[in-house]
Enzyme design. Sequence first.
Site, PDB file in Angstrom:
ATOM      1  N   CYS A 115      28.389   6.190   0.059  1.00 43.16           N
ATOM      2  CA  CYS A 115      28.454   5.976  -0.978  1.00 43.16           C
ATOM      3  C   CYS A 115      27.413   4.804  -1.368  1.00 43.16           C
ATOM      4  O   CYS A 115      26.683   5.216  -2.498  1.00 43.16           O
ATOM      5  CB  CYS A 115      29.792   6.481  -1.865  1.00 43.16           C
ATOM      6  N   HIS A 148      34.512   4.977  -4.935  1.00 41.17           N
ATOM      7  CA  HIS A 148      33.156   6.353  -5.043  1.00 41.17           C
ATOM      8  C   HIS A 148      31.995   5.969  -6.223  1.00 41.17           C
ATOM      9  O   HIS A 148      32.290   5.591  -6.953  1.00 41.17           O
ATOM     10  CB  HIS A 148      33.698   7.469  -5.070  1.00 41.17           C
ATOM     11  N   HIS A 159      23.996  11.263  -4.695  1.00 38.15           N
ATOM     12  CA  HIS A 159      25.189  11.043  -4.004  1.00 38.15           C
ATOM     13  C   HIS A 159      26.133  11.338  -2.831  1.00 38.15           C
ATOM     14  O   HIS A 159      25.129  12.197  -2.200  1.00 38.15           O
ATOM     15  CB  HIS A 159      26.571  11.044  -5.436  1.00 38.15           C
TER      16      HIS A 159
END
Length: 373
Positions: A288, A336, A348
């Site tokens: 990520c 994240h 993402h």
Amino acid sequence: MAAHRKSKQSPLGASAVRTAATLALASAATATLFEGSGHADPRPTTAQVKAKVDRLYEEAEVATERYNGAKEKADEARAAFDRLRDEAARRTERLNTARDALGATAAAQYRSGGLDPAVQLVLTSDPDQYLERAALAEKAGDRQAAAITAVRHELAAIRQLRGESADKLTALRGQEAELRRQKATVVGKLAEARNLLARLTAEERARYEAAAAARDGSGADASTRADGPSGTGTAGGSSTVRADRSSGGEREPVTAPDGRAAAAISFARAQLGKPYVWGATGPSAYDCSGLTQAAWRAAGVSLPRTTYTQINAGRRVSRSQLAPGDLVFFYSGISHVGLYIGGGQMIHAPRPGAPVRIAPIDEMPFAGATRVG
């Protein structure tokens, strides 16, 4: 007479006794087996497996970001150590050159005898010539003194460099040990998730995939990958990750607030469908924070490596103030990150098995946002 009586024989033969004993043991073992089976843990439901796998993926992502941070520090320590080692080598070379020059001067003085200046004055018949020679000798002495001072300085500098190098080497070894610990954690979490998924039937796995795809904002999912930072190796029996460039679709066209944000979003769009690989920063796979770092690098902005440092790389903005190009962060541990593209959507790299995609930002617990550029 009693001593010579035969002992009373059992009505059953030896063979029959052994058979009866065997049957008794078998019966006891069977009873124990059934008793144990009756107390075995019930098989987890698909929902329970999904909840545990999701938790393992989240924990693996936390460990991945720690791995990324440790790797960044290890790279910095290694570069600093290499610089110190190179500088020590250069100074050692200069020291050896200065030592050679001093040695040559000392040898020449030894060969010439090095008479005391007062004696030279007595022996010379030309005072002017003596004074000229004395001035030259004084200059040579000054140069020699300066050379000795330079050698001393080099020796001190080399000792300091070697001490700093030893400190950097110690720090490097510590960071490398941390790297190994975090890597083991990531690999262990992903292996546990794979093992849980392997216990599902084909029908249960299909339901799990559908639920995971819905959560990630995609109509299709892929087999679980447990690749390391090198991006090699797969799990789940397939190395194919399906590209899904329309996952989660945008609600309406959006316009980036400036050219750099537009460049970051354009780069991220070009990565749609590429696999998630923990520790990866592209160009063939990303985790990520690796994706957001690469996207903004393409726009000419340097971001730090991890989620918990990227959140401090710009100006914090509220959820209601989000604009395309902002970094959006999730979970209480800031584990994240995605790139906001407007309309409540982001690009993402979700998790192992889920390629880079567009998804709604409300699919995970929102933790904050940062505007960079």
